[in-house]
Scaffold this motif. Structure first.
Motif, short mmCIF file in Angstrom:
data_model
loop_
_atom_site.label_atom_id
_atom_site.label_comp_id
_atom_site.label_asym_id
_atom_site.label_seq_id
_atom_site.Cartn_x
_atom_site.Cartn_y
_atom_site.Cartn_z
N LEU A 361 0.83 -1.20 0.00
CA LEU A 361 0.00 0.00 0.00
C LEU A 361 0.87 1.26 0.00
CD1 LEU A 361 -2.92 1.04 0.07
CD2 LEU A 361 -2.76 1.10 2.56
N GLU A 362 1.94 1.25 0.79
CA GLU A 362 2.86 2.40 0.81
C GLU A 362 3.44 2.64 -0.57
OE1 GLU A 362 3.55 4.64 2.92
OE2 GLU A 362 2.89 3.89 4.86
N LEU A 363 3.86 1.58 -1.24
CA LEU A 363 4.48 1.74 -2.54
C LEU A 363 3.46 2.14 -3.61
CD1 LEU A 363 7.12 -1.12 -2.58
CD2 LEU A 363 7.46 1.32 -2.21
N ALA A 364 2.23 1.70 -3.45
CA ALA A 364 1.18 2.16 -4.37
C ALA A 364 0.98 3.66 -4.24
CB ALA A 364 -0.12 1.41 -4.10
N ASP A 401 -5.80 -2.62 -11.40
CA ASP A 401 -4.48 -2.42 -12.01
C ASP A 401 -3.38 -2.24 -10.97
OD1 ASP A 401 -5.46 -2.54 -14.64
OD2 ASP A 401 -6.06 -0.43 -14.56
N GLY A 402 -3.75 -2.29 -9.69
CA GLY A 402 -2.75 -2.13 -8.64
C GLY A 402 -2.51 -0.69 -8.22
N ALA A 403 -3.28 0.25 -8.75
CA ALA A 403 -3.13 1.65 -8.36
C ALA A 403 -3.93 1.92 -7.09
CB ALA A 403 -3.61 2.57 -9.49
N ILE A 404 -3.43 2.81 -6.27
CA ILE A 404 -4.12 3.13 -5.02
C ILE A 404 -5.40 3.90 -5.30
CG2 ILE A 404 -2.87 5.31 -4.63
CD1 ILE A 404 -2.75 4.46 -1.61
N THR A 405 -6.46 3.55 -4.58
CA THR A 405 -7.75 4.22 -4.72
C THR A 405 -7.84 5.38 -3.73
OG1 THR A 405 -8.78 2.77 -3.09
CG2 THR A 405 -8.82 2.03 -5.40
N GLY A 406 -8.91 6.16 -3.84
CA GLY A 406 -9.13 7.21 -2.86
C GLY A 406 -9.31 6.63 -1.47
#
Length: 825
Positions: A361-364, A401-406
Motif C-alpha cells: 500500500l505504501e508503494l502504491a 491495475d494495482g493503483a491506489i484508490t481514494g
C-alpha cells in the motif's frame, strides 16, 4: 573514551565529499549516541535536521534521552524522538530519533526530505522490513530530488556485500569495539530439558562464579515471566530481577535499563529487544538461550504465526557483545560449541517473511505497482506480494491495475495496518467509527488481557473503557492504547454504552473478511474459515456457543489454527456488509460416503458456504468438476495406474529433466494442479468413482504430448533394448536412478559400451544377474566392470555354476542365454 570517537574525524571528512557511508562498529563502540551529536556542527548540514532511525521504540527513546542528557537537556530540545505512541519533538529539535515507520510517513509527505540533511539507519543488520523500505525510498528520493542528502548505514555485524552491491562503490569505515575480552562458556540444554529451567540454573552458576550484573536473553515474554517466577523465591536480597520486553510499561523498561543501586546486582531478563542500541549499565555477564521468536507470514493462509528458532551467528555475537563493556566479561551460551558452527551466518531479512500488505500500500501511494520498480537489497517474495495485492484489492484499497484508490489513500493516512484502517473508515460509514478506532488500537498492540481471558474481543473493549476486570491489567498500557484511540477516532464522541455483541464482530469481519468462521457440525468448538482453513477455540471458551465468529488473531498453524481473538457475528450483517464478496454459483463436490458427485447451487463468502440447494439435473461439465475434486482429494495414486502408464510417466519425467522446456512437467504437483487439462476430457459419461475403473490413463497422459514429441518418445526413451544374446529386454524407468536393464551376465558378453537413452545423456544402469537370476553386480560402466570386477565374479561363480560359460575374455566371448554347448561327437 568510546571507541567510535577515534573514527569520527574520518567519518566527518568522508561526508564532506561523499553522500553515502557504511559504518561498522561492534556493540559498545558508541555509534548510536556519538555519531548524531558529531554531525551537529558540519557545514553541509546548513540548518537542516538529522534523522536517525531505530528499529524499536525503546531504543529510540533511550538513545534520545542519553544524547539529550549528554547536552544537559531533556528530550524535545536539541534532541527529540518520535514513535507511534509517544513524541518529544519541538521547533528547537535538530536531531530526531524515530522508529522506522515514521520515516515512511515523512518521505511520503515530503519526498525530497527538505528539512533533513542526513538520514542515519542505525542497527541496520537487523534488516527490518521498514528499514529496507526506508532505504529503498531514500535512494529513489536522492536520485530524483536530493543528490545532496547524506545517508549513513550503521551496524555492529553488517553483511556489507549485498548492501555494497546495491549502493555501489561507497566508503566503508570500521571502528574497533571496546578492548575488554569476553570469554564464552557453553552450557548446552540437557536432553528433554526445558529452556527456562536451564536458564535459571545457569543464572545461579553465573551469580556464584562471576561479579557484576547479568543480561539474560529469552525468546519471549512468556519465558521471561516463567523465569522471573522461579527466580523470585531463590534470589538473595541483594539481587534485583528485572524483565525487559517491548510490551512492558515504560517505567518498568526504564527500571531494567537503569544501573543497579550501590551494593546490588541485577538480573535483566530480556527478549531480542536488548540485542542492540540499548546500554544497560553494569552488565558484564550475558546468558544467551540462543533462541528468538519471530513472526513468519504464510501467503497461502494470509496469516502470520510466531516461530521460535535459533539465532544467527551475527545475533549471537551481538548478544555476546553486551558483556564486557566496562571490564572483561563472560557469555554463557545454552548450546554446544559444535552447534555454534551450524548456526546461520545472518538473520533472515524480515522482508522475506513478513506480511507485505502495508508495504504494498505504501508503494502504491509512492507510485510503484510492482516490487521491480525499486532497488532492493533483497526483493520481496513474489507470493507474498501477490497475496498482499489481492487482499488490498478485496478491501478496495487498490484498483484492479494495482493503483491506489481514494479509499486506499485515506487508509494509508491512518497509520495502522490496511485491514484496520479499512475497518475504521467503513465503521464510520455505519456509525461505529469510535468502536472501530478502539478495536484497531487494541489489535495494533499485544493482547491487553492475555490468553487466560478467553478470545472475546468485547472483553478487551470493556477493559479499555474501564468497565472490565482490573486485576493484572497494565494501567499504563491502557492509557497508551486510549491515546491511540483518540488519534484514530479524531473528533468522534465516545459512546456511553458498551457495544452490542454483534457490533464488534461486524467490524472485525470488515477487517478480516477472509477469517469469518462458521462452526462445523458437532459439539467441538471447531470452525471453518472463509479462506478455506480450519480453526478451533481453546477449551471452555465462552465464544464456543456461537455458530458464527469474526476472527482477528489466530496462531497461523496450517492445519487448524487456534483462535485467540474473535467476536460473534450475525450472518445477516455479513450479507449486508460483504455483499460484494459473496458469490453465487453452481458447483459439484465429492461425497465420500455415497461415492458419488453432489451437485449444488451455493452462495459463498470465499470458501465458506452461506447457503446451498441441491441440483437435480447437473450438467456434464459440473459432474466432471466434482470427479476432478475427488481425484484431488484422494490423490493421483487413486487412479487406475497400469505398469505402462507408470513407465510412461517416468520416461517423460526423465526427458523433462534432460531437456528443460522441451518436454512437459509431469510431476505429481503439476498433474494435480492441471487435472482439467489432461484428465477432464477423458471423464465424459462418468459420475461415480467406480466409473474411473474404465479410464484409459495411458491415453489421458499421452494427450500432454504434441505430435513431434509422440514421434520421438520411443527413440529417446525406448521401452526395450536388444542385448548381445539377441533378446529384447524391458527397461525399467520407475526405479531410483533408472532406467535399469536387468539381464543374465552371460547374455551381455561382447557388450563393451554402456547403452544410453535421452540422446546419449543418460547411461542405462545394468543389473548383471547370475544363472539363478540373482544380482551379481550393478554398473553404469560395462567396460570398467569387465576389466576390474568380472575376474573376481568369475572366480566366485565358475565353481557354483560350472555348466555356464565363464570365459577369461568377456569382450570376445559369444553371448548366450543357456549353458555351455556340448562338443560334437
Amino acid at each position: 573514551m568510546l571507541p567510535i570517537t577515534k573514527i569520527i574525524p574520518d567519518l566527518l571528512k568522508t561526508l564532506e565529499s561523499e553522500t553515502t557511508v557504511l559504518l561498522q562498529a561492534p556493540p559498545g563502540a558508541g555509534k548510536t549516541t556519538r555519531v548524531p551529536l558529531a554531525l551537529l556542527d558540519t557545514p553541509w548540514r546548513d540548518g537542516r535536521k538529522i534523522l536517525m532511525l531505530e528499529p524499536r521504540r525503546l531504543a529510540a527513546r533511550s538513545a534520545a534521552r542519553y544524547m539529550a542528557g549528554q547536552m544537559g537537556e531533556k528530550p524535545g530540545q536539541t534532541v527529540g524522538y518520535r514513535t507511534r505512541l509517544d513524541t518529544r519533538v519541538t521547533s528547537a529539535t535538530v536531531i530526531e530519533v524515530v522508529t522506522e515507520g515514521i520515516l515512511t510517513r515523512l518521505i511520503q509527505n515530503d519526498p525530497a526530505l527538505e528539512d533533513y540533511a542526513v538520514v542515519i539507519f542505525d542497527e541496520f543488520h537487523e534488516r527490518s522490513l521498514q528499514a529496507d523500505l526506508g532505504l529503498a525510498l531514500v535512494r529513489e528520493s536522492r536520485q530524483a530530488l536530493r543528490e545532496d542528502l547524506r545517508v549513513i548505514v550503521m551496524s555492529a555485524t553488517l553483511d556489507t556485500a549485498p548492501i555494497a552491491r546495491l549502493l555501489g562503490d561507497v566508503p566503508v569505515l570500521t571502528s574497533e569495539g571496546r578492548a575488554f575480552p569476553v570469554d564464552v562458556a557453553y552450557r548446552p540444554l540437557p536432553r528433554n530439558g526445558r529452556v527456562v529451567d536451564q536458564v535459571v540454573s545457569v543464572i545461579h552458576e553465573a551469580l556464584a562464579e562471576q561479579t557484576g550484573s547479568l543480561l539474560v536473553f529469552l525468546p519471549g515474554a512468556g519465558e521471561i515471566r516463567r523465569a522471573e517466577r522461579q527466580l523470585e523465591s531463590q534470589m538473595g536480597s541483594n539481587v534485583i530481577v528485572a524483565p525487559l520486553y517491548g510490551n512492558l510499561r515504560t517505567d518498568e523498561q526504564d527500571r531494567a535499563i537503569a544501573p543497579a543501586p550501590e551494593g546490588y546486582r541485577k538480573v535483566v531478563l530480556a527478549t531480542a529487544i536488548a540485542e542492540s542500541s540499548l546500554t544497560i549499565e553494569g552488565i558484564r555477564v550475558v546468558v544467551d538461550s540462543g533462541q528468538q521468536r519471530r513472526a513468519v507470514f504464510d501467503a497461502n493462509s494470509g496469516m502470520t504465526r510466531l516461530v521460535t528458532g535459533w539465532v544467527s551467528k551475527a545475533s549471537a555475537e551481538q548478544r555476546k557483545g553486551r558483556a564486557g563493556r566496562i571490564e572483561p566479561g563472560v557469555c554463557y551460551r545454552l548450546w554446544s560449541e559444535s552447534a555454534q558452527f551450524g548456526l546461520a551466518e545472518f538473520t533472515t531479512p524480515e522482508i522475506q517473511e513478513a506480511d507485505l500488505a502495508p508495504l504494498v500500500l505504501e508503494l502504491a501511494q509512492w507510485g510503484a505497482r510492482s516490487a521491480e520498480q525499486l532497488d532492493w537489497i533483497d526483493r520481496p517474495p513474489s507470493a507474498h506480494w501477490q497475496q498482499a495485492a489481492e487482499l488490498l484489492q478485496w478491501l478496495d484499497l487498490l484498483d484492479t491495475d494495482g493503483a491506489i484508490t481514494g479509499h486506499g489513500k485515506a487508509a494509508r493516512d491512518m497509520g495502522v495496518h490496511p485491514r484496520l484502517a479499512h475497518m475504521i473508515l467503513r465503521g464510520r460509514e455505519i456509525d461505529l467509527g469510535f468502536l472501530a478506532a478502539e478495536l484497531a488500537a487494541l489489535l495494533e498492540e499485544r493482547d491487553l488481557a492475555g490468553r487466560s481471558a478467553g478470545a472475546d474481543m468485547q472483553e478487551r473493549v470493556r477493559i479499555l473503557r474501564g468497565q472490565g476486570p482490573h486485576h493484572g491489567i497494565d494501567a499504563a498500557r491502557v492509557k497508551a492504547i486510549a491515546k491511540s484511540v483518540s488519534r484514530l477516532a479524531g473528533n468522534l464522541d465516545r459512546p456511553r454504552e458498551l457495544p452490542a455483541e454483534d457490533e464488534v464482530g461486524r467490524l472485525l469481519a470488515l477487517a478480516y473478511p477472509d477469517r469469518v468462521a462458521r462452526k462445523r457440525r458437532g459439539d467441538a468448538p471447531r470452525y471453518q474459515l472463509s479462506n478455506g482453513r480450519g480453526a478451533v477455540l481453546r477449551d471452555q471458551d465462552p465464544l464456543a456457543r456461537h455458530p458464527w465468529l469474526a476472527t482477528a488473531e489466530l496462531d497461523g498453524k496450517a492445519r487448524e489454527a487456534t483462535i485467540y481473538l474473535a467476536a460473534p457475528v450475525d450472518p445477516v450483517l455479513l450479507e449486508l456488509d460483504l455483499a460484494n464478496h459473496i458469490h453465487e454459483r453452481e458447483e459439484a463436490v465429492w461425497d465420500d460416503k455415497r461415492g458419488t458427485v453432489i451437485a449444488r447451487r451455493v452462495r459463498k463468502l470465499g470458501q465458506l458456504v452461506l447457503e446451498e440447494t441441491a441440483l437435480p439435473a447437473p450438467s456434464p461439465e459440473l459432474v466432471q468438476q466434482g470427479l476432478l475434486a475427488a481425484v484431488r482429494k484422494k490423490g493421483l495414486k487413486s487412479l487406475p495406474w497400469t505398469p505402462i502408464a507408470e513407465q510412461w510417466l517416468a520416461r517423460v519425467s526423465l526427458l523433462a529433466r534432460c531437456f528443460p522446456g522441451d518436454w512437459p512437467d509431469v510431476s505429481e504437483r503439476w498433474l494435480t494442479d492441471h487435472l482439467e487439462t489432461w484428465l477432464g476430457p477423458f471423464l465424459a459419461g462418468m459420475d461415480r468413482w467406480r466409473d474411473l475403473e474404465k479410464l484409459n490413463l495411458n491415453q489421458a497422459l499421452a494427450s500432454l504430448l504434441d505430435y513431434r514429441q509422440l514421434q520421438s518418445l520411443e527413440e529417446l526413451v525406448p521401452t526395450r533394448l536388444t542385448i548381445p544374446s539377441g533378446q529384447s529386454v524391458t527397461l525399467d524407468y520407475t526405479v531410483e536412478n533408472g532406467p535399469v536393464l536387468a539381464a543374465k551376465l552371460q547374455a551381455l558378453f561382447g557388450w563393451t559400451r554402456t547403452p544410453t537413452v535421452a540422446g546419449g545423456r543418460v547411461p542405462v544402469v545394468i543389473h548383471l544377474l547370475s544363472p539363478a537370476q540373482r544380482p551379481l553386480a550393478v554398473t553404469a560402466d560395462l567396460a570398467s566392470f569387465w576389466c576390474n570386477a568380472y575376474p573376481e565374479v568369475r572366480k566366485d561363480m565358475r565353481g557354483r555354476y560350472p555348466k555356464h560359460p565363464w570365459p577369461e575374455d568377456p569382450f570376445t566371448a559369444e553371448a548366450s542365454q543357456g549353458t555351455k554347448k556340448r562338443p560334437a561327437r
